[in-house]
Design a protein around this motif. Structure first.
Motif, PDB file in Angstrom:
ATOM      1  N   UNK A  41       0.835  -1.201   0.000  1.00 56.32           N
ATOM      2  CA  UNK A  41       0.000   0.000   0.000  1.00 56.32           C
ATOM      3  C   UNK A  41       0.863   1.242   0.000  1.00 56.32           C
ATOM      4  N   UNK A  42       1.108   1.798   1.182  1.00 56.76           N
ATOM      5  CA  UNK A  42       1.935   2.991   1.306  1.00 56.76           C
ATOM      6  C   UNK A  42       3.407   2.601   1.304  1.00 56.76           C
ATOM      7  N   UNK A  43       4.282   3.588   1.191  1.00 53.28           N
ATOM      8  CA  UNK A  43       5.699   3.331   0.920  1.00 53.28           C
ATOM      9  C   UNK A  43       6.482   2.754   2.085  1.00 53.28           C
ATOM     10  N   UNK A  44       5.880   2.719   3.272  1.00 58.60           N
ATOM     11  CA  UNK A  44       6.610   2.275   4.462  1.00 58.60           C
ATOM     12  C   UNK A  44       6.399   0.802   4.810  1.00 58.60           C
ATOM     13  N   UNK A  73       5.578 -12.437   1.908  1.00 57.49           N
ATOM     14  CA  UNK A  73       6.448 -13.467   2.481  1.00 57.49           C
ATOM     15  C   UNK A  73       6.931 -14.415   1.388  1.00 57.49           C
ATOM     16  N   UNK A  74       6.024 -14.849   0.538  1.00 61.67           N
ATOM     17  CA  UNK A  74       6.395 -15.772  -0.544  1.00 61.67           C
ATOM     18  C   UNK A  74       7.423 -15.129  -1.477  1.00 61.67           C
ATOM     19  N   UNK A  75       7.259 -13.845  -1.727  1.00 63.32           N
ATOM     20  CA  UNK A  75       8.212 -13.151  -2.597  1.00 63.32           C
ATOM     21  C   UNK A  75       9.574 -13.020  -1.915  1.00 63.32           C
ATOM     22  N   UNK A  76       9.571 -12.597  -0.647  1.00 61.85           N
ATOM     23  CA  UNK A  76      10.829 -12.435   0.079  1.00 61.85           C
ATOM     24  C   UNK A  76      11.574 -13.757   0.214  1.00 61.85           C
ATOM     25  N   UNK A  77      10.835 -14.802   0.516  1.00 64.65           N
ATOM     26  CA  UNK A  77      11.460 -16.100   0.811  1.00 64.65           C
ATOM     27  C   UNK A  77      11.856 -16.875  -0.442  1.00 64.65           C
ATOM     28  N   UNK A  95       9.321  -2.222  -3.923  1.00 59.23           N
ATOM     29  CA  UNK A  95      10.062  -0.951  -3.923  1.00 59.23           C
ATOM     30  C   UNK A  95      10.609  -0.635  -2.533  1.00 59.23           C
ATOM     31  N   UNK A  96       9.815  -0.931  -1.503  1.00 55.98           N
ATOM     32  CA  UNK A  96      10.198  -0.596  -0.131  1.00 55.98           C
ATOM     33  C   UNK A  96      11.412  -1.396   0.334  1.00 55.98           C
ATOM     34  N   UNK A  97      11.590  -2.586  -0.227  1.00 65.73           N
ATOM     35  CA  UNK A  97      12.692  -3.436   0.207  1.00 65.73           C
ATOM     36  C   UNK A  97      13.980  -3.203  -0.578  1.00 65.73           C
ATOM     37  N   UNK A  98      13.968  -2.305  -1.536  1.00 62.09           N
ATOM     38  CA  UNK A  98      15.164  -2.074  -2.353  1.00 62.09           C
ATOM     39  C   UNK A  98      16.346  -1.587  -1.525  1.00 62.09           C
ATOM     40  N   UNK A  99      16.077  -0.862  -0.452  1.00 64.31           N
ATOM     41  CA  UNK A  99      17.152  -0.298   0.373  1.00 64.31           C
ATOM     42  C   UNK A  99      17.527  -1.198   1.545  1.00 64.31           C
ATOM     43  N   UNK A 100      16.940  -2.379   1.614  1.00 63.55           N
ATOM     44  CA  UNK A 100      17.193  -3.269   2.745  1.00 63.55           C
ATOM     45  C   UNK A 100      18.270  -4.287   2.402  1.00 63.55           C
ATOM     46  N   UNK A 101      19.127  -4.563   3.378  1.00 67.04           N
ATOM     47  CA  UNK A 101      20.190  -5.538   3.181  1.00 67.04           C
ATOM     48  C   UNK A 101      19.622  -6.955   3.222  1.00 67.04           C
ATOM     49  N   UNK A 102      20.407  -7.917   2.776  1.00 66.75           N
ATOM     50  CA  UNK A 102      19.971  -9.307   2.823  1.00 66.75           C
ATOM     51  C   UNK A 102      19.769  -9.751   4.267  1.00 66.75           C
ATOM     52  N   UNK A 103      20.588  -9.248   5.167  1.00 67.73           N
ATOM     53  CA  UNK A 103      20.447  -9.598   6.583  1.00 67.73           C
ATOM     54  C   UNK A 103      19.122  -9.069   7.139  1.00 67.73           C
ATOM     55  N   UNK A 104      18.788  -7.849   6.770  1.00 70.56           N
ATOM     56  CA  UNK A 104      17.509  -7.273   7.223  1.00 70.56           C
ATOM     57  C   UNK A 104      16.335  -8.040   6.633  1.00 70.56           C
TER      58      UNK A 104
END
Length: 242
Positions: A41-44, A73-77, A95-104
């Motif tokens: 939904x929203x960017x956060x 979850x299915x996409x992340x995993x 889009x929101x996960x583009x700035x997140x590290x693999x560890x995060x």
């Protein structure tokens, strides 16, 4: 305070969530039950998950799984992409996960892993994102899908003759299983409501935060309601799921 507070669908609206918890004056003594759909939904979206992980370190929190959480979850995993998910808010999570590290991301995957499909408290109250279909109760469902996709429970409650009571002929067996049921998933704005709405013994706490509505919280015992501003006003340059 020792309150039990149930929170509706957030859909990436972290600013609304922070505002809502401040307005409700939430303390570490309060138990928080989240009805799912934290993302899309929203960017956060990703930031909401980070915030909830930290919140659970000071409050007793129960995190229910929503349909959007399952898809994210299915996409992340697994990297699974669902076209309908992309069209209904999934792209905002990507889009929101583009700035997140693999560890995060791994930490977030563990958060999604640990969500529950439903919760029943000691006073026979059911908390579930969407619903359930088995007349014997959620424990008897053959698949978890209804817990985060079903709308028939809510639609049925809206159709019940207000004169009917539990035990009457024609009163739905599913509703007799629990003292109260708290759900999200289907925004009450679809029936012209702006606050959590009760039909039969079901309280729907999804007040359309993903669209033009507010994020809502209800005290399970007193039924006192708190709300954020309309979430789109907190993200004026975005469209949410519109």
């Amino acid at each position: 305070m020792n309150r039990t507070l149930v929170i509706g669908d957030i859909h990436g609206g972290l600013k609304a969530l922070v505002q809502l918890l401040e307005r409700a004056e939430v303390t570490p003594d309060d138990q928080l039950i989240f009805l799912g759909d934290y993302v899309d939904g929203w960017s956060d979206s990703a930031n909401v998950v980070t915030y909830l992980i930290e919140l659970a370190k000071q409050n007793t929190c129960i995190f229910l799984r929503g349909n959007h959480d399952d898809l994210t979850h299915r996409w992340l995993r697994d990297g699974e992409l669902n076209e309908k998910w992309l069209q209904h808010g999934g792209q905002s999570s990507i889009d929101a996960y583009r700035q997140f590290s693999e560890e995060e991301k791994e930490e977030h995957i563990r958060f999604f892993d640990q969500m529950v499909n439903y919760y029943i408290d000691k006073e026979e109250r059911l908390f579930v994102h969407a619903g359930f279909t088995n007349q014997k109760g959620p424990e008897e469902e053959y698949t978890p899908t209804p817990f985060y996709w079903d709308r028939t429970l809510w639609e049925m409650a809206l159709c019940i003759d207000p004169a009917l009571e539990p035990g009457d002929i024609g009163y739905p067996k599913r509703l007799e299983l629990f003292k109260e049921i708290f759900i999200g998933h289907t925004p009450v704005t679809r029936i012209g409501q702006t606050k959590p709405f009760k039909a039969a013994n079901i309280y729907n706490v999804d007040t359309g935060a993903a669209f033009k509505g507010r994020l809502s919280l209800m005290d399970v015992y007193s039924k006192e309601v708190y709300q954020s501003d309309e979430v789109w006003r907190l993200y004026p340059s975005e469209n949410g799921r519109n």
